[in-house]
Design an enzyme around this catalytic site. Structure first.
Site, PDB file in Angstrom:
ATOM      1  N   PRO A  60       0.806   0.122   4.602  1.00 50.68           N
ATOM      2  CA  PRO A  60       0.070   1.441   3.855  1.00 50.68           C
ATOM      3  C   PRO A  60      -0.214   2.320   4.743  1.00 50.68           C
ATOM      4  O   PRO A  60      -0.738   2.123   5.922  1.00 50.68           O
ATOM      5  CB  PRO A  60      -1.191   0.482   3.154  1.00 50.68           C
ATOM      6  CG  PRO A  60      -0.631  -0.995   3.040  1.00 50.68           C
ATOM      7  CD  PRO A  60       0.252  -1.060   4.320  1.00 50.68           C
ATOM      8  N   CYS A  61       0.042   3.458   4.268  1.00 51.99           N
ATOM      9  CA  CYS A  61      -0.279   4.735   5.098  1.00 51.99           C
ATOM     10  C   CYS A  61      -1.479   5.731   4.910  1.00 51.99           C
ATOM     11  O   CYS A  61      -1.484   6.534   5.381  1.00 51.99           O
ATOM     12  CB  CYS A  61       1.142   5.679   4.907  1.00 51.99           C
ATOM     13  SG  CYS A  61       1.315   6.099   3.073  1.00 51.99           S
ATOM     14  N   ASN A  62      -2.279   5.101   3.919  1.00 54.67           N
ATOM     15  CA  ASN A  62      -3.340   6.010   3.380  1.00 54.67           C
ATOM     16  C   ASN A  62      -4.282   6.585   4.509  1.00 54.67           C
ATOM     17  O   ASN A  62      -4.668   7.859   4.528  1.00 54.67           O
ATOM     18  CB  ASN A  62      -4.253   5.135   2.634  1.00 54.67           C
ATOM     19  CG  ASN A  62      -3.522   4.521   1.425  1.00 54.67           C
ATOM     20  OD1 ASN A  62      -2.498   3.904   1.751  1.00 54.67           O
ATOM     21  ND2 ASN A  62      -3.933   4.690   0.296  1.00 54.67           N
TER      22      ASN A  62
END
Length: 374
Positions: free
Chosen positions: A103-105
């Site tokens: 996940p890149c959030n």
């Protein structure tokens, strides 16, 4: 842009023979990498599904239904990576390749950029843990381009952990619109080859795609009526009126926007009510966000449907996303474009088969912040 880390262990030559690679996936998403692996495979060399896991139930159903033809497939685990027992994955079979689009959030340029201190930043370590546990021949790790934004500190940490598990790594900042994807989607992708294997991955050159039509207009043309996920977004008369004042390629901050339609906010993101330009690739398809972030048609005063968003992500029309409209929107935005993944997987297969292909000059690795130099 390629980068190679040498090792003092003996290298074992790899024969130029056909081979089937069994792939495991962490943070699998709806199947962008899975479709890409299938597209890259041929009768001689192929990548096949072994197991996959994701924390979202709808995403798992989408993956299982489309990649395996069974939404209840036992090799697709719906689980939280933070509590997942890797021995459960091991029971599903050994793997030769591992992919993880963590996940890149917390690394995205849009948002608070908490990095390793955020909820999602540390999740890459579960990919490292999987490399240690399974020791596949190769891996593919993917994240947003914003992960480079702190001068390379984040990448130095991640790259160092990857190398420490026993891999030479080949990072590259891919601009997918240069590889036939009708979307300006820029991602940091690292391919790793286990150090005792005498194979060097070379970043495929985008030259083969020069002149390709990657315009949004072409990408969204002739969508068949039978394709799923075509529900329209409900839009108020106010939003429709606002869109009618925004030209193709423009956004909510146009100078002549009537006072009653202006948005009062200190943060003027360029993506708010931004309309596409039919002659150019789309801007980046995202997985979440409030009003004004759905991507908007260049001539019709409306948001794109999820099927249109899936087209920009290069999913085939017969790919059916499971879940409600917002769940599907998130799945599409978080996925790796299948056609982009295909290019990388083809290069991995060619590298292991000893097949020459046009590639990027390895010396360009110096432009990646945090990357050790060749």
């Amino acid at each position: 842009m390629t980068m190679q880390m040498e090792d003092d262990r003996v290298k074992h030559p790899v024969a130029t023979t056909s081979r089937t690679f069994r792939m495991g996936e962490l943070f699998s998403g709806p199947g962008g990498l899975g479709v890409g692996a299938t597209l890259a495979s041929d009768q001689s060399s192929k990548i096949v599904h072994q197991w996959a896991t994701d924390y979202d139930a709808d995403t798992c159903k989408t993956y299982a239904s489309n990649i395996l033809g069974d939404e209840n497939a036992e090799s697709v685990l719906h689980d939280d990576i933070r509590t997942l027992d890797y021995e459960e994955l091991a029971k599903l079979g050994d793997i030769d390749g591992l992919s993880f689009g963590f996940p890149c959030n917390d690394f995205s340029l849009v948002g608070e950029r908490k990095g390793f201190d955020g909820e999602y930043g540390p999740l890459y370590t579960y990919g490292i843990k999987a490399l240690e546990r399974f020791q596949p021949d190769w891996f593919l790790a993917e994240n947003v381009g914003g992960i480079r934004a702190d001068g390379g500190a984040t990448l130095r940490k991640i790259f160092g952990d990857m190398v420490a598990t026993g891999y030479r790594i080949f990072p590259h900042y891919y601009k997918f619109e240069e590889y036939g994807v009708p979307q300006a989607r820029h991602r940091m992708i690292v391919v790793g080859i286990r150090k005792d294997i005498d194979v060097e991955y070379k970043v495929p050159s985008p030259s083969a795609y020069e002149g390709a039509d990657v315009s949004a207009g072409t990408a969204l043309a002739n969508i068949p009526a039978w394709a799923t996920n075509q529900e329209l977004t409900r839009q108020s008369p106010r939003v429709i009126e606002r869109l009618n004042h925004i030209p193709a390629g423009g956004n909510a901050w146009v100078k002549d926007m009537p006072e009653h339609l202006k948005i009062n906010t200190r943060t003027k993101l360029s993506s708010i009510y931004r309309r596409l330009t039919s002659e150019k690739p789309s801007y980046t398809v995202t997985g979440s966000g409030g009003g004004g972030t759905h991507i908007y048609h260049w001539s019709e005063p409306r948001a794109l449907t999820n099927r249109e968003r899936a087209r920009l992500q290069t999913f085939p029309d017969d790919f059916r996303f499971e879940g409600n409209k917002e769940s599907v929107r998130k799945q599409i935005g978080m996925a790796v474009p299948p056609r982009g993944a295909k290019v990388i997987f083809e290069a991995i297969l060619n590298s292991f088969a000893g097949v020459e292909y046009t590639h990027v000059d390895p010396s360009l690795a110096k432009y990646i912040p945090g990357a050790p130099q060749p």
